[in-house]
Design an enzyme around this catalytic site. Sequence first.
Site, mmCIF file in Angstrom:
data_model
loop_
_atom_site.group_PDB
_atom_site.id
_atom_site.type_symbol
_atom_site.label_atom_id
_atom_site.label_comp_id
_atom_site.label_asym_id
_atom_site.label_seq_id
_atom_site.Cartn_x
_atom_site.Cartn_y
_atom_site.Cartn_z
ATOM 1 N N ARG A 280 0.843 -1.194 0.000
ATOM 2 C CA ARG A 280 0.000 0.000 0.000
ATOM 3 C C ARG A 280 0.881 1.247 0.000
ATOM 4 O O ARG A 280 2.103 1.157 0.116
ATOM 5 C CB ARG A 280 -0.943 0.003 1.199
ATOM 6 C CG ARG A 280 -0.279 -0.015 2.564
ATOM 7 C CD ARG A 280 -1.324 -0.244 3.659
ATOM 8 N NE ARG A 280 -0.733 -0.238 4.982
ATOM 9 C CZ ARG A 280 -1.399 -0.555 6.086
ATOM 10 N NH1 ARG A 280 -2.673 -0.928 6.004
ATOM 11 N NH2 ARG A 280 -0.821 -0.518 7.257
ATOM 12 N N THR B 105 3.011 4.250 0.992
ATOM 13 C CA THR B 105 3.819 4.441 2.206
ATOM 14 C C THR B 105 4.310 5.878 2.366
ATOM 15 O O THR B 105 4.933 6.208 3.367
ATOM 16 C CB THR B 105 5.070 3.538 2.148
ATOM 17 O OG1 THR B 105 5.834 3.921 0.999
ATOM 18 C CG2 THR B 105 4.697 2.067 2.065
ATOM 19 N N TRP C 20 12.477 4.069 -11.106
ATOM 20 C CA TRP C 20 11.759 3.615 -12.309
ATOM 21 C C TRP C 20 12.478 4.041 -13.583
ATOM 22 O O TRP C 20 12.528 3.301 -14.564
ATOM 23 C CB TRP C 20 10.316 4.138 -12.301
ATOM 24 C CG TRP C 20 9.442 3.284 -11.433
ATOM 25 C CD1 TRP C 20 8.873 3.635 -10.242
ATOM 26 C CD2 TRP C 20 9.081 1.930 -11.675
ATOM 27 N NE1 TRP C 20 8.170 2.580 -9.727
ATOM 28 C CE2 TRP C 20 8.272 1.520 -10.577
ATOM 29 C CE3 TRP C 20 9.342 1.008 -12.687
ATOM 30 C CZ2 TRP C 20 7.738 0.232 -10.476
ATOM 31 C CZ3 TRP C 20 8.811 -0.275 -12.594
ATOM 32 C CH2 TRP C 20 8.021 -0.653 -11.503
ATOM 33 N N SER D 134 6.231 -2.213 -18.079
ATOM 34 C CA SER D 134 5.175 -1.204 -17.954
ATOM 35 C C SER D 134 4.004 -1.772 -17.145
ATOM 36 O O SER D 134 3.424 -1.082 -16.293
ATOM 37 C CB SER D 134 4.703 -0.780 -19.348
ATOM 38 O OG SER D 134 3.546 0.011 -19.263
ATOM 39 N N HIS E 188 4.914 -1.818 -13.500
ATOM 40 C CA HIS E 188 4.838 -0.446 -12.992
ATOM 41 C C HIS E 188 3.373 -0.077 -12.712
ATOM 42 O O HIS E 188 3.043 0.479 -11.648
ATOM 43 C CB HIS E 188 5.449 0.488 -14.048
ATOM 44 C CG HIS E 188 5.767 1.853 -13.542
ATOM 45 N ND1 HIS E 188 6.365 2.815 -14.328
ATOM 46 C CD2 HIS E 188 5.531 2.454 -12.340
ATOM 47 C CE1 HIS E 188 6.517 3.927 -13.619
ATOM 48 N NE2 HIS E 188 6.011 3.734 -12.411
ATOM 49 N N ARG F 240 -2.981 9.081 -12.576
ATOM 50 C CA ARG F 240 -2.040 8.130 -13.166
ATOM 51 C C ARG F 240 -2.596 7.372 -14.372
ATOM 52 O O ARG F 240 -1.824 6.873 -15.186
ATOM 53 C CB ARG F 240 -1.606 7.107 -12.108
ATOM 54 C CG ARG F 240 -0.744 7.704 -11.006
ATOM 55 C CD ARG F 240 -0.496 6.679 -9.905
ATOM 56 N NE ARG F 240 0.231 7.244 -8.779
ATOM 57 C CZ ARG F 240 1.558 7.215 -8.648
ATOM 58 N NH1 ARG F 240 2.300 6.670 -9.601
ATOM 59 N NH2 ARG F 240 2.146 7.738 -7.599
ATOM 60 N N CYS G 275 12.507 2.682 0.663
ATOM 61 C CA CYS G 275 11.446 2.296 1.596
ATOM 62 C C CYS G 275 11.410 0.771 1.677
ATOM 63 O O CYS G 275 11.294 0.101 0.651
ATOM 64 C CB CYS G 275 10.119 2.854 1.072
ATOM 65 S SG CYS G 275 8.655 1.990 1.654
ATOM 66 N N CYS H 77 8.194 -0.942 0.169
ATOM 67 C CA CYS H 77 8.157 -0.797 -1.299
ATOM 68 C C CYS H 77 9.175 -1.733 -1.938
ATOM 69 O O CYS H 77 8.917 -2.358 -2.971
ATOM 70 C CB CYS H 77 8.496 0.637 -1.716
ATOM 71 S SG CYS H 77 7.462 1.882 -0.955
#
Length: 276
Positions: free
Chosen positions: A18, A20, A31, A79, A82, A114, A221, A224
């Site tokens: 989730r 963060t 990325w 992609s 992502h 997004r 993180c 993550c």
Amino acid sequence: DERSPDAQYVDLLLNPERYTGYKGPSAWRVWNSIYEENCFKPRSVYRPLNPLAPSRGESFYTWLEGLCLEKRVFYKLISGLHASINLHLCANYLLEETWGKPRWGPNVKEFTRRFDPAETKGEGPRRLKNLYFLYLIELRALSKVAPYFERAVVDLYTGNGHEDAESKALLLDIFRDTKSFHMHFDEKSMFAGDKKGAKSLKEEFRLHFKNISRIMDCVGCDKCRLWGKLQTQGLGTALKILFSEKEIQSLPENSPSKGFQLTRQEIVALVNAFGR
């Protein structure tokens, strides 16, 4: 690596994927490195809406269409990965940070930013299509790997015999369900050229995935990084299965595998990546 003295066990149910608060230039750099270093891409071609690119360069999609099938597939998978991660962050977002009782839930505004066609200049729907493509690849891998697990010699060992048998039965149920799907991705068209070129390209795929996993190590993180690496390894395992069909079909029924083997981490990663 399970045998590393620095390894830590994490309960994925207690640590869901989730939002963060990890965002901004640091996350973009991760990325950007993944796309720039691994998508067979010349430096003059910039991804759409990439804030780190100085200018657009030549048309990205014109360049992409000029690539061979395998390299287009690779880009679409990254992609899709992502999009998958971004989608989960939007679906389980920190809506309100109060002392002791943070409130989590879907953030429609962030999702729109997004993925909405107008907000992303038509880019959002492409990302969602690539996410579905990723799903089809992992679905296909699950249907192909069933014979490996159906053998009596394969045990999901945890130390609890009853739980192991139950887990294996549930896993075989999932494999049976995946086979009932009628529109599986056909990977036979991939790496179908000359054997030397195909072998070299497969090795490039493997090395690119290894590099993506290394880049994920730079994520600042912990949570993550955990979910990013888990989904990357899940995708890598799916491709390993799809490229090992002959080895899986010729596995011995009652003795350990020689030509094809999955580690515990690969199994966990594959099932969880597909779940995501």
